[in-house]
Scaffold this motif. Structure first.
Motif, mmCIF file in Angstrom:
data_model
loop_
_atom_site.group_PDB
_atom_site.id
_atom_site.type_symbol
_atom_site.label_atom_id
_atom_site.label_comp_id
_atom_site.label_asym_id
_atom_site.label_seq_id
_atom_site.Cartn_x
_atom_site.Cartn_y
_atom_site.Cartn_z
ATOM 1 N N LEU A 173 0.914 -1.179 -0.054
ATOM 2 C CA LEU A 173 0.008 -0.221 0.083
ATOM 3 C C LEU A 173 0.775 1.189 -0.026
ATOM 4 C CD1 LEU A 173 -2.622 -0.985 2.681
ATOM 5 C CD2 LEU A 173 -2.392 -1.709 0.392
ATOM 6 N N MET A 174 0.538 2.246 -0.554
ATOM 7 C CA MET A 174 1.254 3.557 -0.939
ATOM 8 C C MET A 174 2.599 3.253 -1.207
ATOM 9 S SD MET A 174 -0.267 4.878 3.040
ATOM 10 C CE MET A 174 0.021 3.434 3.861
ATOM 11 N N GLY A 175 2.629 2.656 -2.263
ATOM 12 C CA GLY A 175 3.915 2.133 -2.842
ATOM 13 C C GLY A 175 4.293 2.778 -4.111
ATOM 14 N N MET A 176 3.372 3.469 -4.979
ATOM 15 C CA MET A 176 3.380 3.805 -6.059
ATOM 16 C C MET A 176 4.727 4.872 -6.594
ATOM 17 S SD MET A 176 1.559 2.206 -8.010
ATOM 18 C CE MET A 176 1.334 3.106 -9.449
ATOM 19 N N SER A 177 5.291 5.517 -5.539
ATOM 20 C CA SER A 177 6.233 6.456 -5.687
ATOM 21 C C SER A 177 7.454 5.706 -5.470
ATOM 22 C CB SER A 177 6.133 7.668 -4.521
ATOM 23 O OG SER A 177 6.046 7.144 -3.325
ATOM 24 N N LYS A 178 7.287 4.586 -4.877
ATOM 25 C CA LYS A 178 8.502 3.806 -4.632
ATOM 26 C C LYS A 178 8.651 2.609 -5.685
ATOM 27 C CE LYS A 178 9.515 6.235 -0.942
ATOM 28 N NZ LYS A 178 10.722 7.369 -1.068
ATOM 29 N N LEU A 179 7.820 2.579 -6.645
ATOM 30 C CA LEU A 179 7.808 1.422 -7.552
ATOM 31 C C LEU A 179 8.992 1.043 -8.196
ATOM 32 C CD1 LEU A 179 6.040 -0.835 -8.678
ATOM 33 C CD2 LEU A 179 5.570 0.956 -10.876
ATOM 34 N N GLY A 180 9.939 1.843 -8.692
ATOM 35 C CA GLY A 180 11.151 1.515 -9.118
ATOM 36 C C GLY A 180 12.143 0.752 -8.092
ATOM 37 N N VAL A 196 2.818 -9.437 -11.372
ATOM 38 C CA VAL A 196 2.595 -8.127 -10.838
ATOM 39 C C VAL A 196 1.041 -7.493 -11.078
ATOM 40 C CG1 VAL A 196 3.139 -5.853 -9.970
ATOM 41 C CG2 VAL A 196 4.951 -7.695 -10.483
ATOM 42 N N ALA A 197 0.369 -7.369 -10.259
ATOM 43 C CA ALA A 197 -0.727 -6.389 -10.626
ATOM 44 C C ALA A 197 -1.096 -5.110 -10.113
ATOM 45 C CB ALA A 197 -1.997 -7.227 -10.329
ATOM 46 N N ILE A 198 -1.222 -3.913 -10.544
ATOM 47 C CA ILE A 198 -1.459 -2.536 -9.912
ATOM 48 C C ILE A 198 -2.864 -2.064 -10.235
ATOM 49 C CG2 ILE A 198 -0.839 -0.216 -10.043
ATOM 50 C CD1 ILE A 198 2.035 -1.029 -10.469
ATOM 51 N N ILE A 199 -3.367 -2.072 -8.970
ATOM 52 C CA ILE A 199 -4.832 -1.591 -9.017
ATOM 53 C C ILE A 199 -5.304 -0.230 -8.471
ATOM 54 C CG2 ILE A 199 -7.399 -2.668 -8.486
ATOM 55 C CD1 ILE A 199 -5.979 -5.174 -7.866
ATOM 56 N N GLN A 200 -5.813 0.794 -9.323
ATOM 57 C CA GLN A 200 -6.047 1.955 -8.998
ATOM 58 C C GLN A 200 -7.372 2.123 -8.557
ATOM 59 O OE1 GLN A 200 -4.217 5.166 -11.756
ATOM 60 N NE2 GLN A 200 -5.998 6.558 -11.112
ATOM 61 N N ASN A 201 -7.929 2.817 -7.610
ATOM 62 C CA ASN A 201 -9.095 3.162 -7.184
ATOM 63 C C ASN A 201 -9.970 2.004 -7.263
ATOM 64 O OD1 ASN A 201 -9.115 6.026 -7.263
ATOM 65 N ND2 ASN A 201 -8.879 6.152 -9.300
ATOM 66 N N GLY A 202 -9.482 1.063 -6.481
ATOM 67 C CA GLY A 202 -10.229 -0.281 -6.607
ATOM 68 C C GLY A 202 -11.574 -0.504 -6.016
ATOM 69 N N THR A 213 4.476 -8.327 -15.339
ATOM 70 C CA THR A 213 5.570 -8.831 -14.433
ATOM 71 C C THR A 213 6.587 -7.957 -13.645
ATOM 72 O OG1 THR A 213 7.397 -9.143 -16.149
ATOM 73 C CG2 THR A 213 5.688 -11.006 -16.103
ATOM 74 N N VAL A 214 7.586 -8.346 -12.782
ATOM 75 C CA VAL A 214 8.471 -7.351 -12.169
ATOM 76 C C VAL A 214 9.287 -6.565 -13.419
ATOM 77 C CG1 VAL A 214 10.647 -7.359 -10.872
ATOM 78 C CG2 VAL A 214 8.507 -8.752 -10.128
ATOM 79 N N SER A 215 9.684 -7.252 -14.404
ATOM 80 C CA SER A 215 10.391 -6.510 -15.395
ATOM 81 C C SER A 215 9.512 -5.596 -16.242
ATOM 82 C CB SER A 215 11.015 -7.635 -16.498
ATOM 83 O OG SER A 215 11.812 -8.615 -15.518
ATOM 84 N N THR A 216 8.378 -5.959 -16.442
ATOM 85 C CA THR A 216 7.525 -4.894 -17.371
ATOM 86 C C THR A 216 6.477 -4.165 -16.532
ATOM 87 O OG1 THR A 216 5.576 -6.612 -17.399
ATOM 88 C CG2 THR A 216 7.515 -7.064 -18.937
ATOM 89 N N ILE A 217 6.350 -4.137 -15.241
ATOM 90 C CA ILE A 217 5.159 -3.478 -14.845
ATOM 91 C C ILE A 217 5.410 -1.843 -14.910
ATOM 92 C CG2 ILE A 217 6.008 -3.537 -12.329
ATOM 93 C CD1 ILE A 217 2.462 -3.817 -13.386
ATOM 94 N N GLU A 218 6.702 -1.301 -14.765
ATOM 95 C CA GLU A 218 7.097 -0.083 -14.853
ATOM 96 C C GLU A 218 6.540 0.681 -16.459
ATOM 97 O OE1 GLU A 218 10.327 1.545 -12.459
ATOM 98 O OE2 GLU A 218 11.114 -0.206 -13.323
ATOM 99 N N SER A 219 6.770 -0.132 -17.400
ATOM 100 C CA SER A 219 6.283 0.216 -18.631
ATOM 101 C C SER A 219 4.808 0.289 -18.520
ATOM 102 C CB SER A 219 7.142 -0.251 -19.667
ATOM 103 O OG SER A 219 6.856 -1.908 -19.722
ATOM 104 N N ILE A 220 4.277 -0.651 -18.176
ATOM 105 C CA ILE A 220 2.876 -0.517 -18.083
ATOM 106 C C ILE A 220 2.084 0.434 -17.506
ATOM 107 C CG2 ILE A 220 0.800 -2.115 -17.152
ATOM 108 C CD1 ILE A 220 2.546 -4.695 -18.080
ATOM 109 N N VAL A 221 2.729 0.669 -16.146
ATOM 110 C CA VAL A 221 2.434 1.777 -15.383
ATOM 111 C C VAL A 221 2.191 3.074 -16.320
ATOM 112 C CG1 VAL A 221 2.778 3.576 -13.509
ATOM 113 C CG2 VAL A 221 2.605 0.806 -13.214
ATOM 114 N N ASN A 222 3.383 3.249 -16.735
ATOM 115 C CA ASN A 222 3.508 4.622 -17.618
ATOM 116 C C ASN A 222 2.600 4.437 -18.948
ATOM 117 O OD1 ASN A 222 5.512 5.419 -16.427
ATOM 118 N ND2 ASN A 222 6.999 4.415 -17.523
ATOM 119 N N GLU A 223 2.425 3.434 -19.494
ATOM 120 C CA GLU A 223 1.311 3.501 -20.690
ATOM 121 C C GLU A 223 -0.048 3.507 -20.435
ATOM 122 O OE1 GLU A 223 2.009 -0.661 -22.150
ATOM 123 O OE2 GLU A 223 4.195 -0.173 -22.741
#
Length: 261
Positions: A173-180, A196-202, A213-223
């Motif tokens: 929780l409260m981890g989006m700013s620390k995702l990297g 990995v799943a990231i769920i906003q406004n659940g 996945t751990v390798s791809t989730i940052e690019s998915i967040v940006n997209e």
């Protein structure tokens, strides 16, 4: 200050993760009996209709902007309990899961305010569940961690590194700013392919989901432009979501009923 003849009382109530139907009946009854409601930013304000006769004060924060500091909230609880009677402190999720509910009850008790607690459904459980992600599943996960991504010192929690070494499902929780930093810790443990799943406004109509996945989730967040408020779920159980989607799609394409044996 004019003091009320009512007994000063504080009830800390969990509002649940966002869907108004997920508050408990006991929580609704507390709101209906409230003289004052102090509510946070993550609370669905439709719930305030249950306390339409009460004074309603927003005390939450958004993007680091505070309506009240925690010390001010503590003082407001005590002063309103004295002047009005029953104060309901309405918090998103469960107030005992990174919600400071215990701190506020402790402070109020020191000043003679009667306190009680109404649990709420935590977003750490409900938000993944709404996306068909179980935190435990036989053969996939025997336990789960729920961790705050950012400590009071604005640093990543040291528990994330410990959790990355385990086989447990990890909910942050409260981890989006620390995702990297989070994905870096999991990569160090050789978990580049961990789902990995990231769920906003659940659980709300504004819900957005990114899965990778751990390798791809940052690019998915940006997209997908995913941001707070969001939770991060890391673990093999994330695969269950896709399995359910595929089964549901198959049923819709080829309608049939198969009785369980």
């Amino acid at each position: 200050m004019k003091w009320s003849r009512k007994i000063p009382k504080l009830t800390v109530v969990g509002a649940g993760p966002g869907d108004t139907d997920l508050i408990t009946l006991k929580g609704i009854k507390a709101l209906q009996s409230a003289d004052v409601v102090l509510f946070d930013a993550l609370v669905n304000t439709d719930l305030l209709e249950y306390a339409s006769e009460a004074e309603q004060i927003f005390v939450g924060k958004r993007k680091g902007c505070y309506a009240y500091s925690q010390d001010q909230i503590n003082e407001l609880i005590v002063s309103r309990a004295g002047s009005h009677g029953h104060v309901v402190r309405l918090k998103g999720g469960d107030p005992f899961v990174f919600g400071r509910g215990a701190e506020e009850m402790e402070y109020a008790s020191k000043y003679g305010v009667e306190t009680s607690f109404v649990p709420g459904i935590s977003s750490s459980l409900a938000v993944p569940g709404y996306q068909n992600i179980p935190l435990t599943k036989r053969g996939s996960s025997e336990s789960f961690w729920v961790i705050t991504g950012t400590t009071k010192d604005h640093k990543i929690s040291g528990d994330v590194a410990l959790a990355a070494r385990s086989t447990a499902t990890v909910v942050i929780l409260m981890g989006m700013s620390k995702l990297g930093e989070i994905v870096s810790l999991f990569k160090q443990e050789g978990k580049q392919d961990l789902p990995v799943a990231i769920i906003q406004n659940g659980t709300t109509p504004q819900e957005k989901v990114g899965v990778g996945t751990v390798s791809t989730i940052e690019s998915i967040v940006n997209e997908q432009n995913l941001t707070n408020p969001a939770i991060i779920v890391l673990g093999e159980v994330v695969k269950h979501r896709q399995q359910i989607l595929e089964l549901q799609h198959k049923i819709n394409v080829e309608p049939s009923f198969v009785a369980a044996s």
